[in-house]
Design an enzyme around this catalytic site. Sequence first.
Site, PDB file in Angstrom:
ATOM      1  CG  ASN A 158      59.727  22.687  43.391  1.00 57.89           C
ATOM      2  OD1 ASN A 158      59.443  24.019  43.223  1.00 57.89           O
ATOM      3  ND2 ASN A 158      58.868  22.003  42.897  1.00 57.89           N
ATOM      4  NE  ARG A 166      57.078  27.667  35.480  1.00 55.93           N
ATOM      5  CZ  ARG A 166      56.977  26.491  35.671  1.00 55.93           C
ATOM      6  NH1 ARG A 166      57.614  25.575  34.821  1.00 55.93           N
ATOM      7  NH2 ARG A 166      56.013  25.994  36.360  1.00 55.93           N
ATOM      8  CE  LYS A 181      56.176  34.420  49.778  1.00 61.64           C
ATOM      9  NZ  LYS A 181      57.027  33.012  50.415  1.00 61.64           N
ATOM     10  N   PRO A 182      59.498  35.263  47.108  1.00 64.19           N
ATOM     11  CG  PRO A 182      62.008  35.442  47.769  1.00 64.19           C
ATOM     12  CD  PRO A 182      60.580  36.301  47.410  1.00 64.19           C
ATOM     13  N   GLY A 235      52.762  26.550  43.516  1.00 69.28           N
ATOM     14  CA  GLY A 235      52.521  25.832  44.839  1.00 69.28           C
ATOM     15  C   GLY A 235      51.607  24.999  45.055  1.00 69.28           C
ATOM     16  CB  SER A 236      50.069  22.993  47.947  1.00 64.16           C
ATOM     17  OG  SER A 236      49.466  24.101  48.582  1.00 64.16           O
ATOM     18  CD  GLU A 257      53.192  24.402  38.377  1.00 66.31           C
ATOM     19  OE1 GLU A 257      52.552  23.395  38.642  1.00 66.31           O
ATOM     20  OE2 GLU A 257      54.286  24.752  38.567  1.00 66.31           O
ATOM     21  CG  LEU A 258      47.348  25.488  41.530  1.00 64.42           C
ATOM     22  CD1 LEU A 258      45.715  25.346  42.189  1.00 64.42           C
ATOM     23  CD2 LEU A 258      47.978  26.253  42.704  1.00 64.42           C
ATOM     24  CB  CYS A 291      54.290  20.327  40.070  1.00 64.30           C
ATOM     25  SG  CYS A 291      55.160  21.386  38.895  1.00 64.30           S
ATOM     26  CD  GLU A 392      52.474  17.183  43.798  1.00 65.31           C
ATOM     27  OE1 GLU A 392      53.218  17.834  42.661  1.00 65.31           O
ATOM     28  OE2 GLU A 392      51.842  17.994  44.509  1.00 65.31           O
ATOM     29  CB  SER A 452      60.287  21.436  31.641  1.00 64.71           C
ATOM     30  OG  SER A 452      59.492  20.752  32.920  1.00 64.71           O
ATOM     31  CD  GLU A 469      54.004  29.915  35.240  1.00 66.36           C
ATOM     32  OE1 GLU A 469      54.054  30.847  36.156  1.00 66.36           O
ATOM     33  OE2 GLU A 469      54.701  29.112  35.780  1.00 66.36           O
TER      34      GLU A 469
END
Length: 489
Positions: A158, A166, A181-182, A235-236, A257-258, A291, A392, A452, A469
């Site tokens: 996203n 970051r 790993k993108p 991610g999730s 960071e979920l 998120c 979410e 942010s 972060e």
Amino acid sequence: MSGLDLLPPEHRLLFIGGSWREANSGATFAVRDPADGSVITEVADGDVNDAVDALDAAVAVQDEWARTAPRERGEILRRAFEAITARADDFAELMSLEMGKTVKEAKGEVAYGAEFFRWFSEEAVRIHGRWMQNPAGGSRLLTIKKPVGPCLFITPWNFPLAMGTRKIGPAIAAGCTMVVKPAELTPLTMLALAATLEEAGLPAGVLNIVTTSDSKSLSKALMADDRLRKVSFTGSTTVGKVIIRQSADELQRVSMELGGNAPFIVFEDADVDAAVEGAMIAKMRNMGEACTAANRFLVHESVADEFADKLGARMGALVVGRGQTEGVDVGPLIDQNAVDSVSQLVTDAVHDGARVVVGGTPMDGPDHSGGTFYPPTVLVDVPAEAEIVKQEIFGPVAPITTFADEDEAITRANDTEYGLASYVFTRDLSRTIRVAERLQFGMVGVNSGLISNAAAPFGGVKASGFGREGSFEGIDEYLDTTYVALPAT
């Protein structure tokens, strides 16, 4: 230069040990435009062997990179910041193409993402321990900060640039090497970022990029390797829990960071127009695919009708279309699964008694070319127990529920397993402090829909993860502390 020109074919490969190379298998996978499903390009499809090669490269230069002068590490980041800023339009067009967000919004992400490189270029020279006398006398206590070692970064689709910078920024500043790993859906921006860092003088092997359609196998193999010392994942929560369990065998440090379920609380004394403006930012940033997006709107019953009417008018006026088209406000969602998920949540909410103010039905692309579009949507009379206020949403839907008093608002805001972002609108300073102290979230935005900032610690509590972060805390995630006991002189 524009769009794909930023990423020539030779940079659509794996980046390992300072070289651009094909996957060992020769395989590739397609990157698609979510606006119409067309193939943008093909990129190398790395496998476990490629991932191990990337870790080998990172390990090989870790000691040398850790010894590199902090000023030199900082200057590399500064040059990369300046290069990204100079090519902001190109990065924005590339990001819009692969992810769907409007070019205007993508430019905002470029500025935000680049700022992490500038921030950590300045923090690289401020890594320090301490020297103190033993309180009991007779010796001295020295602490030294050292890079944690080779890292694995798994970034989401996203925010293709900012979620990379970051993590990469503080790792470079701290003296760590890394494998990135993108996301399979949006790898192009990360590859362009790698090329920019290479141009900025980052030594070979410090940063390694492995694009893949099999993230699960790659991360599992790398985390089984005792040379890997740190994992950072965005991610999730479901996937985050799996990664945390995998990290246990080698006791790797992890930053998570979920997921989020951000409440947006509007009290009776709030400036409603300001709250609507904040809601547009907190909800519609990235089409709601963030998120930190406002997920539940808790509005005092005395101002709920006014807020809903004004928010509905603003949301209904937004123009939906391809992100690269002039005048478009809202791009497509990332894929059909995203549309189906959002649509089901809205359908269930309406079945449970919610009423649609605007939107509420999936739509074809404006030019009838397909695509994964969902209109900005406002729901009112949403039951407090509806699934849409528990999950979410990750889409442009604002479900509004009401509350009667402050205690009820806080109780309902905290009634979630998540704890990332939250938003509060009130003109009462005392209430601001009370509510901020009671909310169980890592971040609280007061009378603002945008929180942010590279200089602020980003992260959550509970099922939203741990670690921070950005800010001063961000670099600590990549440093170990060594205590040295020295005899008195």
